[in-house]
Design a protein around this motif. Structure first.
Motif, short mmCIF file in Angstrom:
data_model
loop_
_atom_site.label_atom_id
_atom_site.label_comp_id
_atom_site.label_asym_id
_atom_site.label_seq_id
_atom_site.Cartn_x
_atom_site.Cartn_y
_atom_site.Cartn_z
N LEU A 1 -41.15 -41.46 -91.98
CA LEU A 1 -39.53 -41.77 -91.23
C LEU A 1 -39.34 -42.85 -90.26
N ILE A 2 -40.32 -43.24 -90.23
CA ILE A 2 -40.20 -44.86 -89.79
C ILE A 2 -39.68 -45.94 -90.70
N GLU A 3 -40.05 -45.58 -92.08
CA GLU A 3 -39.00 -46.37 -92.86
C GLU A 3 -37.50 -46.02 -93.08
N LYS B 1 -36.66 -35.65 -82.95
CA LYS B 1 -37.03 -36.23 -81.23
C LYS B 1 -38.27 -37.64 -81.18
N LEU B 2 -39.15 -37.33 -82.47
CA LEU B 2 -38.93 -38.73 -83.20
C LEU B 2 -38.31 -39.54 -83.85
N ILE C 1 -38.86 -43.59 -82.27
CA ILE C 1 -38.71 -44.75 -83.14
C ILE C 1 -37.78 -45.23 -83.19
N GLN C 2 -36.06 -45.09 -82.86
CA GLN C 2 -35.22 -45.73 -82.94
C GLN C 2 -35.08 -46.79 -81.29
N ALA D 1 -48.90 -44.65 -84.41
CA ALA D 1 -48.25 -45.75 -85.43
C ALA D 1 -48.32 -47.04 -83.94
N THR D 2 -48.01 -48.57 -84.01
CA THR D 2 -48.06 -49.63 -83.31
C THR D 2 -47.07 -50.91 -83.73
N ILE D 3 -46.85 -50.39 -82.61
CA ILE D 3 -45.20 -51.62 -82.92
C ILE D 3 -45.05 -52.66 -82.11
#
Length: 604
Positions: A463-465, A498-499, A503-504, A533-535
């Motif tokens: 999903l993040i990719e 939603k997720l 992330i967006q 997930a850590t940003i």
């Protein structure tokens, strides 16, 4: 002129120079005293005008009398050879003299300095010497002593020379001390005062406890005193070389200056505390005693409950119960061997009944107030959400029309260049307004719980990719993204749409506010049954807010940025994460901004 003088006297550099001069003057005064002592000066010539009236001569005269008497008493026939004096001693039987042909009248006329001890009485022309002498050689002893006029004249000349030297030294010492005292008074007056500021200014050292400042003031003085005495003994009794004594004076001067500076720092800090009226309150013993007394007092006065009447009633009732129970216990002990011992326990039961009954009433009132407050809060929150939802919905139709007409205007070919610029601005602003309305609507729906969820198993890494791929244009404008993730899928349970939005929004926030030329770090991992997930990104501005503040609605970290964003991005991300069953957390470390998104792993 007065203002300029006041500003000059309060200038930091002026005070520093005065402070330094005080230390140097005190050091010079100490060196002056030690030099006088090391060189063996007798300070009596400074206090007594003539040699004959001095204690020094009185001591010399007494030694002479005792020496003559000692020779006579020990039957020593050896005469005391001294060309500066003549003497005569007899007990009526034996006589010793260095002037055989002299009688008493000859002694008197020999010089102006004749002294007689006759059968227990001492006599001379000097009343001051008469007062100082208490010689006792017996009732049968008679002694005459006369000093040569030339000898006494020479002694007086030496006395006068010493007086001139010591007077110069005393004047120099007085100058040092007067300058030091005047500057100390000046420093005490201006310490804590600055240019153009009437309020007392303090420094970090003033926050130290008063005991420490007193020690800082006194201990350097004690250390200086001990060092001076130690050096005095060493250089006067062990080393007698003048050159070494000179170097010793320099060392004493340096140590004295350092000690005076340290002591001065402590003194001025104490003065500022006194001016601030917290000298006594600054003692740690006072602080301990005051806090202890205040704590004990707070247990009984109910100050913490002053704003809460119901809790205050509970506190008062508790005090009454404790005091009443204590009195009843004392009565029980007093009546232990009497029939009256039964009454205190009965009264204790009545007291317990009263305490429990009225406490329960108070608890009911407290619970009622809490429920009413919660209901009012929930009602207010619902009204806010409904208002936002309705306003957002009502804005959509006119906003859609505005966007449509702006789009039509942009397609017109006969518009002037100025009009085309206006249309571009309208298009940009209306599009931003559309995004804000959409964000408000989404936030209101997620907070109200009236939102459709489609929970499913999702690969967090994929999903993040995918989100990064969709935001490729923003990534190219920003720079490099560093991503760390395991090779295996990290499957979680969440709402994919939603997720994706979460992330967006987080990445969009990082793109907007990251320092130019820095990287954005994304780390995906499994830990304690959670997919995390850590940003992380480095902020382009100073972070002067907390994690809670940045998650508030319409809050931007960079106050200078007014164009991009609505201030709702992270609020929406947090809300969507929570409704989807996850945990959204913001952490700040210096200028490092970190968002941690956690979801439970899917069961396999």
């Amino acid at each position: 002129m007065g203002t300029k003088l006041k500003n000059f006297s309060r200038n930091t550099f002026t005070k520093f120079i005065a402070f330094l001069i005080v230390a140097i003057m005190i050091s010079m005064a100490v060196i002056q005293l030690m030099q006088v002592d090391w060189e063996g000066y007798n300070i009596e010539p400074l206090l007594v005008e003539t040699y004959e009236e001095s204690n020094t001569f009185a001591n010399e005269l007494e030694r002479t009398f005792r020496r003559i008497y000692s020779n006579f008493n020990n039957n020593e026939e050896t005469l005391i050879e001294n060309e500066n004096l003549i003497y005569y001693i007899t007990d009526g039987k034996e006589t010793i003299t260095n002037r055989e042909e002299f009688n008493r009248e000859d002694f008197i006329h020999y010089s102006n300095y004749f002294y007689e001890y006759n059968q227990g009485n001492f006599e001379s022309d000097s009343s001051s010497i008469n007062k100082r002498f208490t010689l006792w050689f017996g009732q049968d002893i008679t002694m005459y002593i006369a000093f040569n006029d030339g000898y006494m004249k020479e002694k007086q000349e030496d006395w006068n020379d010493a007086n001139h030297i010591l007077r110069d030294q005393a004047i120099e010492f007085s100058i040092y001390m007067v300058i030091a005292i005047i500057l100390i008074i000046y420093l005490i007056n201006v310490t804590g005062k600055k240019q153009n500021k009437e309020e007392l200014q303090t420094t970090w050292i003033d926050r130290l406890y008063s005991e420490i400042l007193v020690a800082l003031f006194i201990l350097p003085i004690i250390a200086m005193f001990i060092y001076v005495l130690d050096n005095y003994y060493y250089y006067t009794h062990i080393l007698r070389t003048p050159s070494i004594q000179g170097s010793g004076l320099y060392l004493v001067g340096i140590v004295t200056t350092i000690c005076a500076l340290l002591s001065g720092v402590g003194l001025l800090a104490l003065v500022r505390k006194i001016k601030k009226r917290n000298f006594i309150k600054g003692f740690i013993l006072y602080v301990i005693c005051w806090n202890t007394m205040d704590f004990v007092k707070s247990l009984f006065d109910g100050r913490r409950y002053a704003k809460y009447p119901l809790t205050k009633n509970l506190h008062k009732r508790q005090l009454a119960f404790i005091i009443g129970s204590g009195i009843l216990i004392l009565l029980t002990i007093m009546f232990i061997h009497t029939p009256l011992v039964i009454f205190p326990p009965l009264l204790e039961l009545v007291l317990i009944y009263w305490y429990v009954k009225y406490n329960n009433k108070t608890y009911d009132e407290i619970n009622k107030g809490i429920n009413e407050s919660l209901e009012e809060q929930m009602k207010s929150e619902r009204m806010k959400i409904e208002l936002i939802t309705n306003v957002s919905h009502d804005l959509k139709n006119p906003l859609t029309s505005i966007i449509s007409y702006v789009d039509l205007l942009s397609k017109e070919t006969d518009l002037s260049d100025t009009a085309k610029d206006y249309v571009k601005i309208l298009a940009k602003k209306s599009d931003r307004l559309k995004n804000i309305v959409s964000d408000l609507f989404d936030l209101a729906k997620s907070n109200s719980g009236d939102i459709n969820l489609n929970l499913e198993t999702i690969d967090m890494r994929m999903l993040i990719e995918q989100t990064l791929l969709d935001m490729e244009d923003s990534i190219e404008d920003l720079g490099q993204i560093k991503m760390k993730s395991p090779d295996t899928p990290i499957e979680i349970v969440s709402d994919g749409n939603k997720l994706y939005r979460v992330i967006q929004n987080v990445l969009d926030n990082a793109f907007k506010y990251s320092l130019k030329g820095t990287r954005i770090f994304i780390e995906i991992e499994e830990k304690n049954g959670m997919g995390i997930a850590t940003i992380k990104n480095t902020s382009s501005y100073e972070i002067d807010f907390t994690a809670d503040e940045i998650l508030q609605r319409f809050n931007r970290g960079d106050k200078a940025r007014t164009e991009d964003g609505s201030g709702l991005g992270l609020s929406i991300a947090e809300s969507f994460t929570h409704v989807s069953g996850g945990i959204f957390k913001v952490e700040i470390d210096g200028d490092m901004f970190k968002v941690v998104i956690s979801f439970p792993l899917a069961r396999k």
